[in-house]
Design an enzyme around this catalytic site. Structure first.
Site, PDB file in Angstrom:
ATOM      1  N   CYS A   1       0.814  -1.224   0.000  1.00  0.00           N
ATOM      2  CA  CYS A   1       0.000   0.000   0.000  1.00  0.00           C
ATOM      3  C   CYS A   1       0.847   1.273   0.000  1.00  0.00           C
ATOM      4  CB  CYS A   1      -0.974  -0.007   1.174  1.00  0.00           C
ATOM      5  SG  CYS A   1      -0.221   0.087   2.817  1.00  0.00           S
TER       6      CYS A   1
ATOM      7  N   HIS B   1      -2.659   1.268   6.990  1.00  0.00           N
ATOM      8  CA  HIS B   1      -3.001   1.174   5.567  1.00  0.00           C
ATOM      9  C   HIS B   1      -3.138   2.583   4.992  1.00  0.00           C
ATOM     10  CE1 HIS B   1      -4.264  -0.907   1.971  1.00  0.00           C
ATOM     11  NE2 HIS B   1      -5.333  -0.125   1.864  1.00  0.00           N
TER      12      HIS B   1
ATOM     13  N   HIS C   1      -5.735   1.930  -4.212  1.00  0.00           N
ATOM     14  CA  HIS C   1      -4.854   1.367  -3.185  1.00  0.00           C
ATOM     15  C   HIS C   1      -4.466  -0.065  -3.541  1.00  0.00           C
ATOM     16  CE1 HIS C   1      -7.968  -1.000  -0.578  1.00  0.00           C
ATOM     17  NE2 HIS C   1      -8.436  -0.875  -1.801  1.00  0.00           N
TER      18      HIS C   1
END
Length: 357
Positions: free
Chosen positions: A271, A319, A331
């Site tokens: 990510c 994240h 993402h």
């Protein structure tokens, strides 16, 4: 499927619980309303069972993401310390050469004094009968004293610098070794969490995996709908900066590429590898990990976010995705998934940060 099959799933969930660190919070998606199970499959694994699996998978992959951040940070620091060690080594080599040259000059001065009979310049001056020679000699004595003091002082400073460089190098080496150990520990945990998640998923039949994927989509959609129902999108109308447009273009070009922990392109990403590389392509270097992006970049209100901004998720900043407009992010979700579009509100938002503030 009989009760034995159902028991197998229950046992799989129990086993994963036993090997998972549960201290870190999981990804808190809103729970969807389970779809009714057809009567023909009443004895099969129920949606309630699969919902438990989904939540467990969320927790496993969340913990893997936290460990991935730790791995990436340790790797980044190790690279910095390696660079610093190389720089210090060059300084030590240069300083040692300088010290050797100074010692050679000092040795030459001592040899010259020996060849002159060991008589100090001051004594030879006092024995002179020529007034002009006396005056000339006085100047040379003063210059000689200054040169000698300067030479000794430079030798001392150089020696001190070398000692300082050596100490710094030792400290950097210890930190480098510490970060190497941190990387190894994080890598071990990542593999353990992902292996546990893969084992859990492998216990499911193809039809059950499809239903699990549908539950994941429902959970994300429900969370996104709740976020949009708040009216937040009506307030978000920021325009991307020139660099922001470049970062979004880079992220968009990566759609469909696989997730891989620790990766930052060009073929796979995690990510923060995706977001950091997207901004690097736009000429703006940012921290490598989602946690450092959250700590170091400027935070802004959600209503003020614009395409290119980074949305940080979960209460531990584990994240990150890039906002691309219209309530969506790009993402790299987790192992087994690809870089994709998702609702910005489909996961719990911790903060929004702006790389080009």
């Amino acid at each position: 499927m009989g009760t034995g099959r159902r028991s197998l799933i229950t046992v799989a969930v129990t086993v994963v619980c036993a090997v998972t660190v549960l201290a870190a919070p999981g990804t808190a998606f809103a729970s969807p309303t389970p779809s009714p199970t057809p009567s023909s499959t009443a004895a099969a694994v129920t949606n309630k069972d699969l919902e438990a699996v989904r939540k467990k998978l969320d927790r496993l992959y969340h913990d893997a993401a936290v460990a991935t951040d730790a791995y990436n940070l340790a790797e980044e620091k190790a690279e910095e310390q390696s660079t610093e060690l190389v720089s210090l080594a060059k300084k030590i080599v240069k300083g040692q050469k300088k010290l050797d040259d100074l010692k050679e000059r000092a040795g030459a001065a001592a040899a010259a004094q020996y060849r002159s009979g060991g008589l100090p310049d001051e004594a030879r001056l006092m024995l002179s009968d020529d007034p002009q020679e006396f005056l000339d000699g006085a100047g040379r004595v003063i210059q000689g004293e200054r040169a000698t003091k300067g030479l000794l002082g430079e030798m001392t400073r150089t020696q001190e610098d070398l000692e300082l460089y050596a100490k710094d190098a030792s400290d950097r080496w210890e930190k480098l070794e510490s970060n190497r150990k941190a990387k190894a520990k994080a890598k071990k945990k990542i593999k353990k969490q992902i292996a546990a998640a893969e084992k859990l998923e492998s216990e499911l039949e193809a039809e059950e995996k499809e239903r699990l994927a549908e539950l994941e989509r429902q959970a994300a959609q429900q969370a996104q709908t709740q976020w949009l129902d708040s009216g937040i999108l009506d307030e978000i109308n920021g325009k991307a900066s020139a660099q922001g447009k470049e970062a979004v273009a880079y992220a968009t070009a990566q759609l469909g590429k696989p997730y891989e922990w620790g990766a930052e392109g060009p073929d796979t990403f995690d990510c923060s590898g995706l977001t950091s590389q997207a901004w690097a392509s736009a000429g703006r270097g940012i921290p490598r990990t989602s946690q450092e992006q959250w700590k170091q970049l400027k935070r802004i209100d959600i209503k003020d976010m614009r395409p290119g901004d980074l949305v940080i998720y979960n209460d531990d900043a584990s994240h990150v995705g890039m906002y691309v407009g219209d309530g969506a992010i790009i993402h790299a979700p987790r192992p087994g998934r690809v870089v994709t579009l998702a609702g910005a509100g489909s996961m719990p938002i911790l903060a929004v940060v702006r790389p080009d503030a």
